[in-house]
Design an enzyme around this catalytic site. Structure first.
Site, PDB file in Angstrom:
ATOM      1  N   SER A 169     -17.605  27.702  90.859  1.00  0.00           N
ATOM      2  CA  SER A 169     -18.663  27.100  90.045  1.00  0.00           C
ATOM      3  C   SER A 169     -18.302  25.720  89.503  1.00  0.00           C
ATOM      4  O   SER A 169     -19.153  25.070  88.885  1.00  0.00           O
ATOM      5  CB  SER A 169     -19.011  28.019  88.880  1.00  0.00           C
ATOM      6  OG  SER A 169     -17.901  28.213  88.042  1.00  0.00           O
ATOM      7  N   LYS A 205     -22.202  30.572  79.828  1.00  0.00           N
ATOM      8  CA  LYS A 205     -21.838  29.158  79.967  1.00  0.00           C
ATOM      9  C   LYS A 205     -22.702  28.266  79.087  1.00  0.00           C
ATOM     10  O   LYS A 205     -22.206  27.312  78.467  1.00  0.00           O
ATOM     11  CB  LYS A 205     -21.956  28.743  81.431  1.00  0.00           C
ATOM     12  CG  LYS A 205     -20.938  29.412  82.357  1.00  0.00           C
ATOM     13  CD  LYS A 205     -21.180  29.038  83.804  1.00  0.00           C
ATOM     14  CE  LYS A 205     -20.150  29.700  84.714  1.00  0.00           C
ATOM     15  NZ  LYS A 205     -20.377  29.382  86.138  1.00  0.00           N
TER      16      LYS A 205
END
Length: 830
Positions: A702, A745
């Protein structure tokens, strides 16, 4: 066997002589000198053949020297066996001269000698200049006396020695023949002293007794004393055997007495115990199969004597069977409205979680016999997973029990130990139901993802039957040996990382994710629950300690950085204790703590917003990462230096993360012309990509978007905006692929003061999982290609940060809806 001690067995192994080191020059020994071998707990008499183990370097070298030059060796007893490197003062001066019959190499530096004693000697002077002990010696010749008195002593000694050998257990028969054939008084005394188990000091005393008649007399007295000790030992052993026979006779008589008492209708104490157990079996309302097993074991107990070792084990087993709640159930009064009030009172927010719990309770109310799924609460530490189980128990009126599975690596911890093992017990499931006192408690299986595995079986495999509603109605614990119905138990599991739960076990549970808290939610939780709890713990009243909303906001933002509320509660406890000291000293009675008071109470802030500092130069980008304890921001730093075109990656990066960096660099090289990058100059430079916090391992795809923008920033000289964070996987075509952990996140970016987030376009489905409060004050850009990310994240060459911030919305499809007031979140820590 310790080095330089007498061995009770013949040495084994390949026979070999090892020569001394050729680099070591050993002076020649004088004619009247001997190589000396210090030994522990062993005295060598003339005419004795004994094995000796040597392990000290000096002793090994001395033995090798003697074998190499075919020289005799002098054996001396140490005065203190604990001394590792004895000197002349640590040895007796009289010993035995021996010929080395065999030298055998042993394992791990230990060697064995077979020595043949020849005569006595006395050391007159220890010589120096040798790598081992050497001394001038006086060899002592022994004169054998004659006469009727000597013969009489020999005869008496021989008879006593043979008598002692008969009394000694497992004494070799050959020794008796050797002693009977000796016709010299000195040799007889030495042989008997060598064969009997005398102390080392006694043997040394006999070695130093040069008068043969006195030595015979002394050995005769020692042997006579040993014979008396052996006779007493045999008498004691015979008496013990008689006592055991007497006990067996007594047990038989007691059994006959019990039978007579039963015939007469008179009960003894054991009879009362048996009748009490029988009455308890009648009242236990066990299933038919279990009752049959209990009565079978009771009949065994009745026939068994109380002194038998199995009696207490069998009685304990019956106690477990009788104390289990076979038919005890707590009446389940499910009131959906009351359950909603309990959940709202105990927890702030968590609306999706509470909604699923109420659905579960409603189904159980309408269909009590149905098979409901097992709920598994998944989330970072401190978000209140365990307390949710307690609230469910309150809402349903059931008992609450918790079984921690963290670190469990033995299947028997779940299924129980078999009764054949000493100290056997049922497993955690049956023990928890026993403690609850009902067969339908709320049982929380905590830390499901921390299960281990080893040579004792796989506990996760044992849980497959426990958590399967189709099978747990006949769960059988190894200790009980009978089925127990677990279908009424309300199982709840908790975990931090669902991927670490084995697949078949995860398939039996419904995962309910609990997100981390936003700053506003933490402030509200602190006001409602945590502050009051810490005030009470510190002995303060509400009037003695008050923390303003601004103070709580600063406490959350600058002194904690976590997904849950545990550290926040610790900091509140520290504040409460500081105020408690001031109140106890009489300095204050009403403390109002604001944001400016926190440094004086807690010290300097532990966290600061360093995003602007880290992104003020080209080559630095802010990424987003997921961890088992919530989300976090991740800085990607890149630098350029003269070299050979290498790509250097540091920061404990995993293979997948390294591949992301390589993919990003390859993509930049392929688009070098469009990005206005000099490809030839790039091929002569080294690129170094580093992810700080190098002590922490990192992996995952990611960070691809962040790595791409960090490298583009470095190679084009354009800084990355300090208020932008990004996540997403990058392909060689420049596409941005979806990633996981979007909710965590985004919350991590918000905690770090970042309000613009670049997310993969294919992660739009995760937008609804983001809390309302975060959606209200954050800006989201959905990216399909890395060029879109660069257009938003990178400043224009020569422009200011404000200029880029003003027109950032024109680069991509942004989404920033107006949200209502943030919904309440969970209050209690897990």
């Amino acid at each position: 066997m310790t080095s330089d001690e007498m061995s009770s067995e013949h040495p084994s192994g390949a026979e070999a002589v090892v020569e001394p080191s050729r680099s070591l020059v050993i002076p020649r020994l004088p004619d009247d000198a001997l190589i000396l071998l210090p030994v522990r707990n062993m005295v060598l008499f003339p005419n004795m053949l004994v094995p000796v183990g040597v392990g000290r370097s000096k002793s090994i070298l001395a033995a090798r020297q003697a074998v190499q030059h075919d020289q005799p060796i002098g054996v001396l007893l140490q005065k203190d066996a604990s001394i590792e490197d004895p000197g002349p003062d640590d040895l007796h001066v009289m010993g035995g001269v021996a010929n080395v019959m065999r030298f055998v190499n042993g394992r791990e530096g230990h060697h064995h000698l077979v020595l043949q004693g020849t005569e006595r000697f006395r050391v007159t002077e220890f010589l120096e200049g040798y790598p081992f002990l050497v001394g001038r010696v006086e060899r002592i010749e022994e004169v054998q006396p004659e006469g009727p008195e000597v013969e009489a002593r020999m005869l008496a000694l021989r008879d006593k020695a043979l008598e002692a050998l008969e009394l000694l257990p497992q004494a070799p028969q050959e020794i008796g023949g050797v002693i009977a054939s000796i016709d010299e008084p000195g040799v007889l005394a030495d042989s008997v002293a060598g064969y009997l188990d005398l102390k080392s000091d006694e043997r040394q005393e006999l070695l130093e007794t040069l008068d043969v008649e006195a030595r015979l007399e002394r050995v005769l007295s020692l042997v006579d004393y040993r014979v008396e000790v052996l006779k007493l030992s045999q008498k004691i052993s015979a008496r013990t055997q008689e006592t055991m026979s007497e006990r067996q006779r007594e047990a038989l008589l007691r059994e006959q007495l019990r039978s007579i008492q039963e015939e007469l209708g008179e009960g003894d104490e054991k009879g009362e115990e048996i009748r009490e157990l029988e009455a308890r079996i009648d009242e236990a309302n066990m299933p038919e199969e279990v009752e049959k097993q209990a009565r079978k074991e009771l009949r065994r107990l009745e026939r068994m004597p109380e002194a038998a070792g199995e009696y207490s084990m069998l009685r304990t087993y019956l106690d477990w069977l009788l104390e289990l709640p076979w038919d005890i159930e707590r009446a389940e009064d499910i009131d959906i409205e009351r359950s909603r009030e309990i959940l709202d009172a105990d927890h702030y927010g968590l609306e999706p979680v509470k909604k699923r719990i109420l659905e579960h309770l409603a189904v159980r109310k309408l269909n009590p016999e149905g098979r409901s799924p097992i709920l598994c609460f998944v989330g970072p530490p401190g978000v209140g997973k365990t307390s949710l189980g307690q609230s469910i128990a309150r809402a349903t009126g059931r008992d609450f029990m918790r079984a921690s599975l963290g670190g469990v690596h033995d299947e028997a911890e779940i299924r129980g130990h078999r009764r054949t093992y000493l100290g056997a017990l049922p497993g955690k499931i049956i023990q928890s139901i026993h403690k609850a006192g009902s067969r339908n408690p709320v049982l929380m299986l905590d830390e499901m993802d921390k299960l281990g595995g080893g040579i004792h079986g796989d506990p996760s495999a044992a849980l497959l039957e426990v958590l399967d509603p189709a099978q747990n109605g006949t769960f059988q614990d190894n200790y009980l040996g009978v089925p127990f119905d677990l279908s009424g138990v309300f199982f709840i599991a908790t975990a931090n990382v669902p991927d670490q739960i084995p697949g078949p076990l995860r398939d039996r549970m419904e995962m309910i994710e609990i997100p981390g808290y936003t700053q506003e939610e933490k402030v509200e939780i602190a006001k409602r629950y945590l502050l009051a709890r810490q005030r009470e713990s510190a002995g303060l009243t509400a009037g003695q300690l008050t923390i303003t909303d601004e103070g709580l906001h600063r406490l959350v933002s600058e002194y904690t950085r976590e997904a849950g509320c545990r550290q926040l509660e610790r900091e509140l406890g520290a504040v409460a204790r500081q105020i408690a000291v001031q109140v106890a000293e009489g300095k204050t009675n009403e403390a109002v703590v604001g944001p400016d008071d926190l440094p004086g109470l807690l010290g300097s802030p532990k966290f600061e917003n360093e995003v602007a500092m880290r992104t003020s130069v080209p080559g630095v980008a802010t990424g987003l990462a997921w961890t088992p304890v919530g989300g976090d921001i991740l800085f990607i730093e890149a630098s350029r230096s003269r070299g050979s075109g290498r790509l250097v990656l540091t920061g404990q990066l995993g293979d997948v993360m390294k591949e992301s960096a390589q993919t990003a660099l390859s993509l930049i090289k392929a688009r070098a012309e469009a990005l206005d990058i000099d490809l030839e100059a790039l091929q002569n430079d080294d690129i170094h990509v580093h992810v700080p916090a190098g002590a922490i391992p990192k992996d995952g795809p990611s960070a691809g978007v962040a790595m791409y923008n960090a490298l583009v920033s470095l190679l084009t000289g354009r800084c990355v905006r300090e208020d932008v964070a990004m996540t997403g996987e990058v392909t060689l075509r420049g596409l941005v692929l979806p990633v996981g952990g979007i909710k965590e996140k985004v919350l991590a970016a918000r905690r770090a003061g970042i309000h613009t987030v670049l997310l993969p376009s294919r992660n739009r489905k995760d937008y609804e999982d983001i809390p309302e409060s975060a959606r209200a004050d954050m800006q989201f850009h959905w990216i399909e290609h890395v060029e879109q990310a660069s257009a938003i994240a990178l400043r224009e060459a020569g422009s200011s940060a404000r200029d880029n911030a003003d027109d950032s919305d024109s680069h991509s499809d942004s989404q920033r809806p107006q949200s209502p007031e943030p919904e309440p979140l969970h209050s209690m820590t897990d």
